[in-house]
Design a protein around this motif. Structure first.
Motif, PDB file in Angstrom:
ATOM      1  N   ALA A 124      31.052  49.571  25.177  1.00  0.00           N
ATOM      2  CA  ALA A 124      31.006  49.089  23.788  1.00  0.00           C
ATOM      3  C   ALA A 124      29.768  49.562  23.037  1.00  0.00           C
ATOM      4  CB  ALA A 124      31.078  47.560  23.770  1.00  0.00           C
ATOM      5  N   GLU A 125      28.605  49.539  23.673  1.00  0.00           N
ATOM      6  CA  GLU A 125      27.359  49.845  22.951  1.00  0.00           C
ATOM      7  C   GLU A 125      27.326  51.269  22.394  1.00  0.00           C
ATOM      8  OE1 GLU A 125      22.660  49.983  24.090  1.00  0.00           O
ATOM      9  OE2 GLU A 125      23.789  48.173  24.638  1.00  0.00           O
ATOM     10  N   PRO A 126      27.565  52.319  23.191  1.00  0.00           N
ATOM     11  CA  PRO A 126      27.519  53.673  22.614  1.00  0.00           C
ATOM     12  C   PRO A 126      28.676  53.982  21.674  1.00  0.00           C
ATOM     13  CG  PRO A 126      28.175  53.764  24.917  1.00  0.00           C
ATOM     14  CD  PRO A 126      27.752  52.365  24.651  1.00  0.00           C
ATOM     15  N   VAL A 127      29.785  53.234  21.789  1.00  0.00           N
ATOM     16  CA  VAL A 127      30.941  53.490  20.928  1.00  0.00           C
ATOM     17  C   VAL A 127      30.852  52.721  19.613  1.00  0.00           C
ATOM     18  CG1 VAL A 127      33.460  53.349  20.739  1.00  0.00           C
ATOM     19  CG2 VAL A 127      32.425  53.970  22.915  1.00  0.00           C
ATOM     20  N   ASP A 148      39.798  53.144  38.622  1.00  0.00           N
ATOM     21  CA  ASP A 148      40.743  52.121  38.174  1.00  0.00           C
ATOM     22  C   ASP A 148      41.852  52.750  37.345  1.00  0.00           C
ATOM     23  OD1 ASP A 148      39.155  50.045  39.310  1.00  0.00           O
ATOM     24  OD2 ASP A 148      37.835  50.150  37.565  1.00  0.00           O
ATOM     25  N   THR A 149      43.016  52.131  37.387  1.00  0.00           N
ATOM     26  CA  THR A 149      44.155  52.614  36.599  1.00  0.00           C
ATOM     27  C   THR A 149      44.548  51.644  35.496  1.00  0.00           C
ATOM     28  OG1 THR A 149      45.715  51.642  38.194  1.00  0.00           O
ATOM     29  CG2 THR A 149      45.094  53.955  38.529  1.00  0.00           C
ATOM     30  N   VAL A 150      43.793  50.548  35.363  1.00  0.00           N
ATOM     31  CA  VAL A 150      44.058  49.562  34.320  1.00  0.00           C
ATOM     32  C   VAL A 150      42.744  49.237  33.601  1.00  0.00           C
ATOM     33  CG1 VAL A 150      44.863  47.233  33.797  1.00  0.00           C
ATOM     34  CG2 VAL A 150      45.987  48.552  35.591  1.00  0.00           C
ATOM     35  N   ILE A 151      42.780  49.277  32.270  1.00  0.00           N
ATOM     36  CA  ILE A 151      41.594  48.951  31.474  1.00  0.00           C
ATOM     37  C   ILE A 151      41.481  47.439  31.323  1.00  0.00           C
ATOM     38  CG2 ILE A 151      40.429  49.275  29.261  1.00  0.00           C
ATOM     39  CD1 ILE A 151      42.142  51.779  28.865  1.00  0.00           C
ATOM     40  N   THR A 152      40.361  46.881  31.712  1.00  0.00           N
ATOM     41  CA  THR A 152      40.124  45.445  31.611  1.00  0.00           C
ATOM     42  C   THR A 152      39.002  45.185  30.595  1.00  0.00           C
ATOM     43  OG1 THR A 152      38.425  45.424  33.323  1.00  0.00           O
ATOM     44  CG2 THR A 152      40.718  45.243  34.060  1.00  0.00           C
ATOM     45  N   PRO A 153      38.760  43.927  30.236  1.00  0.00           N
ATOM     46  CA  PRO A 153      37.634  43.615  29.346  1.00  0.00           C
ATOM     47  C   PRO A 153      36.290  44.131  29.851  1.00  0.00           C
ATOM     48  CG  PRO A 153      39.108  41.740  29.456  1.00  0.00           C
ATOM     49  CD  PRO A 153      39.618  42.734  30.456  1.00  0.00           C
ATOM     50  N   ASP A 154      36.106  44.170  31.160  1.00  0.00           N
ATOM     51  CA  ASP A 154      34.844  44.661  31.706  1.00  0.00           C
ATOM     52  C   ASP A 154      34.621  46.133  31.378  1.00  0.00           C
ATOM     53  OD1 ASP A 154      33.977  42.290  32.704  1.00  0.00           O
ATOM     54  OD2 ASP A 154      34.603  42.660  34.775  1.00  0.00           O
ATOM     55  N   TYR A 214      45.113  41.640  28.586  1.00  0.00           N
ATOM     56  CA  TYR A 214      43.845  40.971  28.320  1.00  0.00           C
ATOM     57  C   TYR A 214      42.810  41.961  27.778  1.00  0.00           C
ATOM     58  CZ  TYR A 214      45.897  37.136  30.940  1.00  0.00           C
ATOM     59  OH  TYR A 214      46.717  36.133  31.362  1.00  0.00           O
ATOM     60  N   GLY A 215      42.865  43.205  28.232  1.00  0.00           N
ATOM     61  CA  GLY A 215      41.974  44.222  27.700  1.00  0.00           C
ATOM     62  C   GLY A 215      42.242  44.477  26.226  1.00  0.00           C
ATOM     63  N   GLN A 216      43.526  44.522  25.858  1.00  0.00           N
ATOM     64  CA  GLN A 216      43.897  44.725  24.457  1.00  0.00           C
ATOM     65  C   GLN A 216      43.450  43.539  23.602  1.00  0.00           C
ATOM     66  OE1 GLN A 216      45.003  47.282  22.981  1.00  0.00           O
ATOM     67  NE2 GLN A 216      45.794  46.554  21.018  1.00  0.00           N
ATOM     68  N   GLN A 217      43.636  42.329  24.113  1.00  0.00           N
ATOM     69  CA  GLN A 217      43.207  41.140  23.377  1.00  0.00           C
ATOM     70  C   GLN A 217      41.697  41.158  23.154  1.00  0.00           C
ATOM     71  OE1 GLN A 217      44.513  37.706  25.532  1.00  0.00           O
ATOM     72  NE2 GLN A 217      46.708  38.155  25.278  1.00  0.00           N
ATOM     73  N   TYR A 218      40.949  41.495  24.195  1.00  0.00           N
ATOM     74  CA  TYR A 218      39.486  41.504  24.077  1.00  0.00           C
ATOM     75  C   TYR A 218      39.028  42.580  23.097  1.00  0.00           C
ATOM     76  CZ  TYR A 218      34.565  41.586  25.321  1.00  0.00           C
ATOM     77  OH  TYR A 218      33.208  41.532  25.264  1.00  0.00           O
ATOM     78  N   LYS A 219      39.649  43.747  23.142  1.00  0.00           N
ATOM     79  CA  LYS A 219      39.292  44.838  22.231  1.00  0.00           C
ATOM     80  C   LYS A 219      39.500  44.419  20.784  1.00  0.00           C
ATOM     81  CE  LYS A 219      42.060  48.413  22.247  1.00  0.00           C
ATOM     82  NZ  LYS A 219      42.687  48.477  20.890  1.00  0.00           N
ATOM     83  N   VAL A 220      40.629  43.795  20.498  1.00  0.00           N
ATOM     84  CA  VAL A 220      40.925  43.360  19.134  1.00  0.00           C
ATOM     85  C   VAL A 220      39.928  42.296  18.682  1.00  0.00           C
ATOM     86  CG1 VAL A 220      42.614  42.142  17.701  1.00  0.00           C
ATOM     87  CG2 VAL A 220      43.368  43.951  19.250  1.00  0.00           C
ATOM     88  N   ARG A 221      39.670  41.309  19.536  1.00  0.00           N
ATOM     89  CA  ARG A 221      38.758  40.230  19.165  1.00  0.00           C
ATOM     90  C   ARG A 221      37.338  40.736  18.966  1.00  0.00           C
ATOM     91  NH1 ARG A 221      38.209  36.519  23.250  1.00  0.00           N
ATOM     92  NH2 ARG A 221      37.266  35.074  21.778  1.00  0.00           N
ATOM     93  N   LEU A 222      36.930  41.700  19.792  1.00  0.00           N
ATOM     94  CA  LEU A 222      35.580  42.251  19.669  1.00  0.00           C
ATOM     95  C   LEU A 222      35.399  42.954  18.330  1.00  0.00           C
ATOM     96  CD1 LEU A 222      32.786  43.000  20.699  1.00  0.00           C
ATOM     97  CD2 LEU A 222      33.823  44.899  21.979  1.00  0.00           C
ATOM     98  N   GLU A 238      33.822  34.679  24.103  1.00  0.00           N
ATOM     99  CA  GLU A 238      34.431  34.278  25.363  1.00  0.00           C
ATOM    100  C   GLU A 238      35.322  35.405  25.858  1.00  0.00           C
ATOM    101  OE1 GLU A 238      36.531  30.701  24.807  1.00  0.00           O
ATOM    102  OE2 GLU A 238      34.772  29.518  24.242  1.00  0.00           O
ATOM    103  N   VAL A 239      35.182  35.746  27.134  1.00  0.00           N
ATOM    104  CA  VAL A 239      36.009  36.809  27.708  1.00  0.00           C
ATOM    105  C   VAL A 239      37.322  36.209  28.178  1.00  0.00           C
ATOM    106  CG1 VAL A 239      36.168  38.582  29.501  1.00  0.00           C
ATOM    107  CG2 VAL A 239      33.958  38.054  28.443  1.00  0.00           C
ATOM    108  N   PRO A 240      38.472  36.762  27.757  1.00  0.00           N
ATOM    109  CA  PRO A 240      39.757  36.217  28.201  1.00  0.00           C
ATOM    110  C   PRO A 240      39.930  36.403  29.702  1.00  0.00           C
ATOM    111  CG  PRO A 240      40.078  38.317  27.102  1.00  0.00           C
ATOM    112  CD  PRO A 240      38.648  37.943  26.897  1.00  0.00           C
ATOM    113  N   PRO A 241      40.647  35.492  30.370  1.00  0.00           N
ATOM    114  CA  PRO A 241      40.848  35.612  31.820  1.00  0.00           C
ATOM    115  C   PRO A 241      41.700  36.825  32.141  1.00  0.00           C
ATOM    116  CG  PRO A 241      42.271  33.912  30.920  1.00  0.00           C
ATOM    117  CD  PRO A 241      41.362  34.334  29.803  1.00  0.00           C
ATOM    118  N   TRP A 242      41.426  37.446  33.248  1.00  0.00           N
ATOM    119  CA  TRP A 242      42.234  38.580  33.697  1.00  0.00           C
ATOM    120  C   TRP A 242      42.139  38.669  35.210  1.00  0.00           C
ATOM    121  CZ3 TRP A 242      39.582  42.493  36.251  1.00  0.00           C
ATOM    122  CH2 TRP A 242      38.203  42.473  36.101  1.00  0.00           C
ATOM    123  N   LYS A 243      43.096  39.372  35.807  1.00  0.00           N
ATOM    124  CA  LYS A 243      43.118  39.545  37.259  1.00  0.00           C
ATOM    125  C   LYS A 243      42.958  41.019  37.599  1.00  0.00           C
ATOM    126  CE  LYS A 243      46.085  35.551  38.166  1.00  0.00           C
ATOM    127  NZ  LYS A 243      47.318  35.082  38.793  1.00  0.00           N
TER     128      LYS A 243
END
Length: 267
Positions: free
Chosen positions: A230-233, A218-224, A164-172, A262-267
């Motif tokens: 995102a802003e400084p990058v 954290d050991t997993v990158i999420t959309p959050d 979901y993190g990869q999907q959000y990154k691409v869509r953003l 829309e943020v994709p769902p993630w757990k």
């Protein structure tokens, strides 16, 4: 750097290499948007390729010869050893001071982070600005570059990006490009943005999000995590339409795009 021929007292000649200012692990460029085009081209090569092309005082002596930036061993010929190269730039406000130029898109793409340095928010913070707090002070050494690279490798090996993190990154990133933008963000993007963010930025955004996630435990990158960095990058990479530079702030525009997605769902 460049190579030149040096004549010794005995009458013999030899090729001598004179290192340039890019031959360092950390390069600080003050007032970057005053640089000439030729100087900036050399800096861009270093930022992208982590190498520098030599010039020569004598014909084609050094044509095509490249040196790595910059070996931890400090040996100019150390091609295979570990390297560390970082460029830190400051810039004046474009358009408000004489002799400043807009940075090319190629440089914006190569700049991982852009941080706006504003005046202190609180009066208490400004009261700390005193010569007594600066003169005679020094920065204590905390680590070395070998350890920094070891930490970077550890973070890369142990923090992964979620689906979901990869999907959000691409869509953003795609939603910042006028010809790709969809949904509610499309209207804002097409109204203000001339050139969106290129695919090369995937590496920058993922690297910063990975580091942010690690230092948050954290050991997993999420959309959050991606939204948090995102802003400084990303904001400085947006190229606005002509005349829009003074009617919209890039950081606010990026926040609007993120808000409309829309943020994709993630757990």
């Amino acid at each position: 750097g460049y190579e030149t021929i040096v004549e010794e007292l005995a009458g013999t000649r030899k090729i001598h290499f004179k290192p340039g200012t890019l031959m360092a692990h950390i390069v600080l460029i003050d007032e970057d948007n005053r640089l000439s085009g030729k100087t900036k081209a050399a800096v861009l090569e270093g930022m992208e390729e982590s190498s520098a092309t030599l010039s020569s005082d004598y014909g084609n002596l050094a044509e095509g010869k490249m040196l790595p930036l910059f070996p931890l061993s400090c040996d100019f010929n150390d091609i295979d050893g570990p390297r560390f190269f970082m460029v830190i730039c400051t810039e004046n406000i474009f358009g408000e001071e004489e002799g400043t130029f807009a940075n090319p898109v190629a440089q914006l793409d190569r700049t991982t982070l852009s941080i706006n340095m504003m005046d202190p928010d609180q009066e208490e913070d400004e009261l700390k600005i005193s010569a007594h707090n600066v003169v005679g002070k020094h920065v204590e050494k905390l680590t070395n570059l070998y350890e920094v690279l070891d930490i970077a490798r550890y973070i890369f090996d142990n923090v992964k990006i979620s689906e979901y993190g990869q999907q959000y990154k691409v869509r953003l990133l795609r939603n910042t490009r006028p010809h790709r933008s969809q949904g509610r963000a499309a209207r804002t993007v097409k109204e203000y943005i001339r050139v969106g963010i290129s695919p090369r930025v995937h590496f920058h955004l993922e690297a910063v999000a990975r580091t942010f996630a690690f230092f948050n435990g954290d050991t997993v990158i999420t959309p959050d995590h991606i939204k948090a960095v995102a802003e400084p990058v990303l904001a400085h990479r947006l190229v606005l339409k002509e005349g829009m530079e003074f009617s919209v702030v890039k950081e606010e525009l990026l926040r609007k795009i993120i808000q409309d997605m829309e943020v994709p769902p993630w757990k």
